[in-house]
Design a protein around this motif. Sequence first.
Motif, short mmCIF file in Angstrom:
data_model
loop_
_atom_site.label_atom_id
_atom_site.label_comp_id
_atom_site.label_asym_id
_atom_site.label_seq_id
_atom_site.Cartn_x
_atom_site.Cartn_y
_atom_site.Cartn_z
N ASP A 333 0.78 -1.29 -0.09
CA ASP A 333 -0.05 -0.12 0.14
C ASP A 333 0.83 1.13 0.07
OD1 ASP A 333 0.58 0.70 2.74
OD2 ASP A 333 -0.68 -1.08 3.36
N ALA A 334 0.07 2.42 0.06
CA ALA A 334 0.92 3.92 -0.13
C ALA A 334 1.85 3.90 1.06
CB ALA A 334 -0.01 4.77 -0.46
N HIS A 335 1.52 3.25 2.30
CA HIS A 335 2.24 3.59 3.66
C HIS A 335 2.16 5.19 3.91
CE1 HIS A 335 3.81 -0.33 4.46
NE2 HIS A 335 3.78 -0.44 3.04
N ASN A 336 1.07 5.61 3.64
CA ASN A 336 0.45 7.18 3.73
C ASN A 336 -0.58 7.51 3.78
OD1 ASN A 336 0.27 10.09 3.02
ND2 ASN A 336 2.28 10.25 3.67
N GLY A 337 -1.26 7.74 5.01
CA GLY A 337 -2.71 8.01 5.09
C GLY A 337 -3.33 8.92 4.18
N TYR A 338 -2.74 10.01 3.87
CA TYR A 338 -3.16 10.91 2.94
C TYR A 338 -3.32 10.54 1.52
CZ TYR A 338 -1.99 13.75 7.24
OH TYR A 338 -2.13 14.26 8.68
N LEU A 339 -2.38 9.85 1.25
CA LEU A 339 -2.10 9.45 -0.22
C LEU A 339 -3.37 8.17 -0.43
CD1 LEU A 339 1.65 9.14 -1.17
CD2 LEU A 339 -0.09 10.74 -1.83
N ASP A 340 -3.47 7.36 0.69
CA ASP A 340 -4.55 6.55 0.66
C ASP A 340 -6.03 6.95 0.44
OD1 ASP A 340 -4.86 3.43 1.03
OD2 ASP A 340 -6.27 4.13 2.39
N VAL A 341 -6.13 8.30 1.15
CA VAL A 341 -7.85 8.75 1.09
C VAL A 341 -7.69 9.25 -0.04
CG1 VAL A 341 -8.95 10.64 2.05
CG2 VAL A 341 -7.97 9.09 3.68
N LEU A 342 -6.66 9.93 -0.91
CA LEU A 342 -6.61 10.51 -2.20
C LEU A 342 -7.01 9.50 -3.23
CD1 LEU A 342 -3.81 13.01 -2.34
CD2 LEU A 342 -6.18 13.55 -2.70
N LEU A 343 -6.24 8.30 -3.01
CA LEU A 343 -6.79 7.18 -3.95
C LEU A 343 -7.96 6.64 -3.95
CD1 LEU A 343 -3.58 4.88 -3.38
CD2 LEU A 343 -4.16 5.83 -5.72
N GLY A 344 -8.65 6.65 -2.55
CA GLY A 344 -9.99 6.05 -2.56
C GLY A 344 -11.29 7.14 -2.98
N ILE A 386 -5.55 13.69 16.81
CA ILE A 386 -3.93 14.32 16.38
C ILE A 386 -2.96 13.24 16.32
CG2 ILE A 386 -1.95 15.39 18.23
CD1 ILE A 386 -4.22 16.98 19.14
N LEU A 387 -2.84 12.14 17.15
CA LEU A 387 -2.08 10.99 16.60
C LEU A 387 -2.52 10.33 15.19
CD1 LEU A 387 -1.94 8.82 19.95
CD2 LEU A 387 -0.11 9.87 18.67
N GLY A 388 -3.69 10.43 14.89
CA GLY A 388 -4.03 9.90 13.48
C GLY A 388 -3.44 10.96 12.40
N LEU A 389 -3.48 11.97 12.85
CA LEU A 389 -2.77 13.13 11.71
C LEU A 389 -1.42 12.85 11.68
CD1 LEU A 389 -4.26 16.62 12.38
CD2 LEU A 389 -4.52 15.25 10.23
N LEU A 390 -0.45 12.53 12.59
CA LEU A 390 0.77 12.52 12.62
C LEU A 390 1.01 11.04 12.18
CD1 LEU A 390 1.44 13.87 16.37
CD2 LEU A 390 1.94 15.06 14.03
N SER A 391 0.52 9.90 12.70
CA SER A 391 0.81 8.78 12.27
C SER A 391 0.43 8.45 10.46
CB SER A 391 0.21 7.65 12.85
OG SER A 391 0.57 7.72 14.40
N SER A 392 -0.38 9.24 10.07
CA SER A 392 -0.81 9.13 8.70
C SER A 392 0.33 9.44 7.89
CB SER A 392 -1.96 9.83 8.26
OG SER A 392 -3.08 9.37 8.97
N PHE A 393 1.37 10.40 8.38
CA PHE A 393 2.70 10.22 7.66
C PHE A 393 3.35 9.26 7.17
CE2 PHE A 393 2.42 14.87 9.24
CZ PHE A 393 1.99 15.46 8.00
N PHE A 394 3.08 8.28 8.04
CA PHE A 394 4.08 7.09 8.08
C PHE A 394 3.56 5.90 7.55
CE2 PHE A 394 5.01 9.46 12.08
CZ PHE A 394 5.79 10.43 11.39
N GLU A 395 2.12 5.72 8.17
CA GLU A 395 1.34 4.56 7.76
C GLU A 395 0.10 4.85 7.17
OE1 GLU A 395 2.30 1.56 7.90
OE2 GLU A 395 4.02 2.01 8.76
N VAL A 396 -0.79 3.88 6.68
CA VAL A 396 -2.02 4.16 6.04
C VAL A 396 -3.31 3.87 6.87
CG1 VAL A 396 -2.54 1.77 5.06
CG2 VAL A 396 -3.16 3.67 3.86
N ALA A 397 -3.20 3.11 7.82
CA ALA A 397 -4.29 2.88 8.72
C ALA A 397 -5.04 3.86 9.42
CB ALA A 397 -4.07 1.59 9.38
N ALA A 398 -4.36 4.79 9.84
CA ALA A 398 -4.83 5.74 10.79
C ALA A 398 -6.03 6.38 10.18
CB ALA A 398 -3.62 6.88 11.41
N MET A 399 -5.82 6.98 8.88
CA MET A 399 -7.07 7.86 8.22
C MET A 399 -7.70 6.72 7.24
SD MET A 399 -4.92 10.96 7.41
CE MET A 399 -6.28 11.94 6.90
N SER A 400 -7.37 5.61 7.11
CA SER A 400 -8.03 4.96 5.86
C SER A 400 -9.45 4.20 6.30
CB SER A 400 -7.15 3.88 5.39
OG SER A 400 -6.97 2.69 6.16
#
Length: 453
Positions: A333-344, A386-400
């Motif tokens: 996966d993209a390993h970035n929550g923001y990119l994952d939301v953009l994809l979806g 807040i943790l979700g915003l930060l973790s989404s830079f590194f992982e996809v699951a926090a916002m997906s």
Amino acid sequence: MRSLTRSNAQPQISGLIYSKAAELLLIGLLLVFIYPFFFVISGTDPALPTASQSETKIVYYLQMALPFSCVAIALMCRGSGVCLPIAIMSYASICLASTIWSVEPYGTFKQASLMFLYILAIAAVCQVLDIGTFCKIIVKLLVFLMLASVVMAVAFPNYGIHQVSDSIHQDDHVGRWRGVFAHKNQLGAAASISVFTFLFLPRLINASVGFRVICIGSAIVCLISAQSAGSWIALCMLLVYYWLIGGVHASRSTLLLIVFGVSAFAFTAFSFFGEDLVALVGRDATFSGRTYIWHIVFDAVWQKPLLGYGYYAATVDFIRPLLVGAMGQAAVDAHNGYLDVLLGTGIVGLALLLFCISSVIVIGIGRVKTSATERDFFMLLVSFPILGLLSSFFEVAAMSGVQDPLGALTFLSLTAVPLYLRLDRSTYQWRTFAEHTGSAARLFRTGRRGTAR
């Protein structure tokens, strides 16, 4: 907050019965969406090839049934419809509507429906439980997850620790703890939340000092043993924000600008100086070692930038085969929550989700700074996005989505914070109205007695 000693719909039945039922349903709801003991409950064995196993559907059935039970309890207790937060329900509706243009409509509809039901269930529970009970249940669940993860890793290492024989094998994961979860990053996220909560919100742990020390030690051991660099960085940044919220005398809007400003500065610093900054941990600027896959994801995003490829299916059915074909099994996966939301869901979905998160942070911080009695409760709920915003830079699951520890707690917060503020406001207005009408009635009675004389 509203009294739970009596039901509006059936006054003869104590509201305590509905409250206890709602507590049990909330615990069950969070467990089936956070999905601990994945390998045990699902009937899979990490030591066997995935193709030779058949996963049971019990968790999926519970994910469908428990939300309806939560709604039923709310209706029985309050005798009226369930209040819904407009912002997050709008995002859930976009995810559900993306079934129309999804690359895999069934997968999108299934996962978006689960998100919709989860938000509906949390909203229903908020109608029954006061915010103190609600938050203490979350903390008890975190205590259980940390203690159980230590037991799982020590007593059942084949399940609690990544093994060489895992069906999806990655060399850098071998020996790292995953506890009761399926992956070390899930344990790391849950541990970072727990360390913050156990250390800085002790009022939410109704236990002795000795037991609290055990909880703190277990959470720290899990965080260290998971070796999730992203979770460490997210926790450190959360502590900075906690200090800003408690120590800086500024308006909530100013604090929000500071929060996003520090986040933007940190992300920019990692983008330009990442190799030097993270040389100590041996990773790249995302702490995941996979920035080299982002150009593939960006190319895909710009082909359908507005609405994306469909919630969930964009990752599983669209981008994953491309990444596996180009990079191998290490990139799924993209390993970035923001990119994952953009994809979806495209720019529309990402903008709406960020609006939901920022608005909850704003009103939550405002409540933290103005309410002494509810400060810890809202601080706990605000810490999740807040943790979700930060973790989404590194992982996809926090916002997906909601089937992950941090994802489930983030969407819980996006639902609960607006509702508890709305319910509290309506209760205050009702009490003010009652006081005014009571005063008017007393004056009227006094006037009538004077006239009678």
